[in-house]
Every structure is written in structure tokens, then in C-alpha cells.
Design a protein around this motif. Structure first.
Motif, mmCIF file in Angstrom:
data_model
loop_
_atom_site.group_PDB
_atom_site.id
_atom_site.type_symbol
_atom_site.label_atom_id
_atom_site.label_comp_id
_atom_site.label_asym_id
_atom_site.label_seq_id
_atom_site.Cartn_x
_atom_site.Cartn_y
_atom_site.Cartn_z
ATOM 1 N N MET A 1 0.800 -1.178 0.249
ATOM 2 C CA MET A 1 0.239 -0.084 0.072
ATOM 3 C C MET A 1 0.819 1.297 0.029
ATOM 4 N N SER A 2 0.620 2.127 -0.802
ATOM 5 C CA SER A 2 1.237 3.501 -0.897
ATOM 6 C C SER A 2 0.405 4.757 -0.420
ATOM 7 N N PHE A 3 0.823 5.868 -0.088
ATOM 8 C CA PHE A 3 0.341 6.685 0.382
ATOM 9 C C PHE A 3 0.712 8.201 -0.030
ATOM 10 N N GLU A 191 -4.432 7.233 1.315
ATOM 11 C CA GLU A 191 -4.038 5.970 0.474
ATOM 12 C C GLU A 191 -4.006 6.898 -0.992
ATOM 13 N N ASN A 193 -4.861 6.051 -4.248
ATOM 14 C CA ASN A 193 -5.868 5.787 -5.199
ATOM 15 C C ASN A 193 -6.300 6.797 -6.246
#
Length: 208
Positions: A1-3, A191, A193
Motif C-alpha cells: 500500500m502507498s500513501f 491512500e 488511489n
């Protein structure tokens, strides 16, 4: 997961970091807009004055992001920070100035010719910070969140730890600059997206 851990917007008359206003255009000033920001923020990098407007925008926004997230300078190795930029006009703003210098001065300007490729801004940022990670500059029809999501995922899978991304669209008096930092950890941060990136980019970036 990336932010999405930090971001900067730079328009024709306003500049903000993480949604907070940091500068507004002073129409009474003799200084150009980017020079106003440079002075107000007390940056010290004489090469700024030799850059074209695309590189100046990239420099200013990246330095403001570094101030918002100063830890990136020490927390990541010099080859772990990727640069992923894009726009739709390439280096057209400087290309036109270069052509004008040839037509009106009888000889092309070498100082402008240096900037007749859009990826020069990546070199300016990388040289200043001594960042040796992966980098790319794409020319796209419009700002596309999918592009940044896909390429950060690829680079993170091959060794990059963070990515400074940007949409740098500058042509004439139109400025749409949006830089954002992507990290693989970010407590309390949005997040990465399509929805979040689109919302942070804003309608002026999405629809132009």
C-alpha cells in the motif's frame, strides 16, 4: 500500500502546500511570480535564475515539498527516490521562446536551447539533491491518475522506496503545476488511489 504524504499546487497567482496557502501573486511587484516565491521562501540556489519556467516550477514545488516532509532527505538513500513527471505541452513554452530568439535576434539562444526538452527539470532536481534513482518524464493528453499509480507500483517493486511525482503544465501565462510525494508508509495520510489522487489534484488539473 502507498500513501500521498505531501503535495504542492502552483498556479498563475497562488501557491499552496498540503492545502495551505503559502504565497499569492503580488501584482505590484517588479519581480516575476516564480521569483516572488523564491524570494519570499528565502531559497538560496543561484542556478534558479538561469532555469526556464518549467524547471523553476519543478524546483519551487519540490523544495516546498521537502520543507513539508524534511525527513525524506535523511530517511531514503540517494538511489531510492524516484521522479515521475508528466505534462501535455512538453517543453513548448521554452521551444517558442527559443524560436523567437532566433527570429528576432538573428541567432538562437544557447541558454534557452538547453531547456528544449521537458525532462531537463528532472535533471535539475536530481542534480540539486544528488538523487540517482529512476526517473521519467511522459507527455500525455491529460493528467491521468492511473499513469502515476501504475508507474509508482512498478518502481516500488524494483527497488525504489518513494516517488516524487508531478504534473507540470506551463504554456504562456497558463500554469498548472501539481507535485506530490508517494511513500509506502504514511500514518493518517491519504491512500494512493484514483479517487484520492483526483481529489487532491483538483478539478483544474483533472479537466485541463
Amino acid at each position: 500500500m502507498s500513501f500521498i504524504t505531501a503535495y504542492c499546487h502552483l498556479r498563475e497567482n497562488v501557491c499552496s502546500v498540503n492545502g495551505e496557502l503559502v504565497a499569492t501573486l503580488d501584482k505590484s511587484s517588479e519581480d516575476a511570480w516564480f521569483k516572488q516565491i523564491y524570494k519570499a521562501q528565502e531559497f538560496v540556489y543561484p542556478k534558479f535564475y538561469k532555469m526556464d519556467t518549467l524547471s523553476q516550477a519543478g524546483y519551487l514545488a519540490s523544495e516546498l515539498i521537502k520543507r513539508a516532509a524534511p525527513y525524506i532527505v535523511n530517511d531514503y538513500a540517494d538511489d531510492e527516490i524516484a521522479l515521475i513527471f508528466a505534462n501535455k505541452s512538453s517543453s513548448a513554452d521554452t521551444d517558442l521562446r527559443f524560436i523567437n530568439s532566433y527570429e528576432h535576434n538573428g541567432a538562437p539562444s544557447p541558454s534557452l536551447f538547453v531547456y528544449t526538452l521537458p525532462n531537463i527539470v528532472l535533471g535539475e532536481i536530481a542534480i540539486l539533491n544528488k538523487w540517482y534513482g529512476e526517473n521519467m518524464f511522459a507527455v500525455l493528453p491529460k493528467f491521468t491518475p492511473d499513469f502515476f499509480l501504475t508507474h509508482t507500483q512498478i518502481l516500488f517493486s524494483t527497488g525504489s522506496k518513494t516517488a516524487l511525482c508531478g504534473w507540470l503544465e506551463i504554456l504562456g501565462d497558463k500554469i498548472h503545476a501539481f507535485l506530490f510525494l508517494i511513500e509506502q508508509a504514511g500514518t493518517g495520510k491519504p491512500e494512493l488511489n484514483i479517487e484520492n489522487l483526483s481529489n487532491i489534484a483538483g478539478p483544474e488539473i483533472i479537466h485541463n
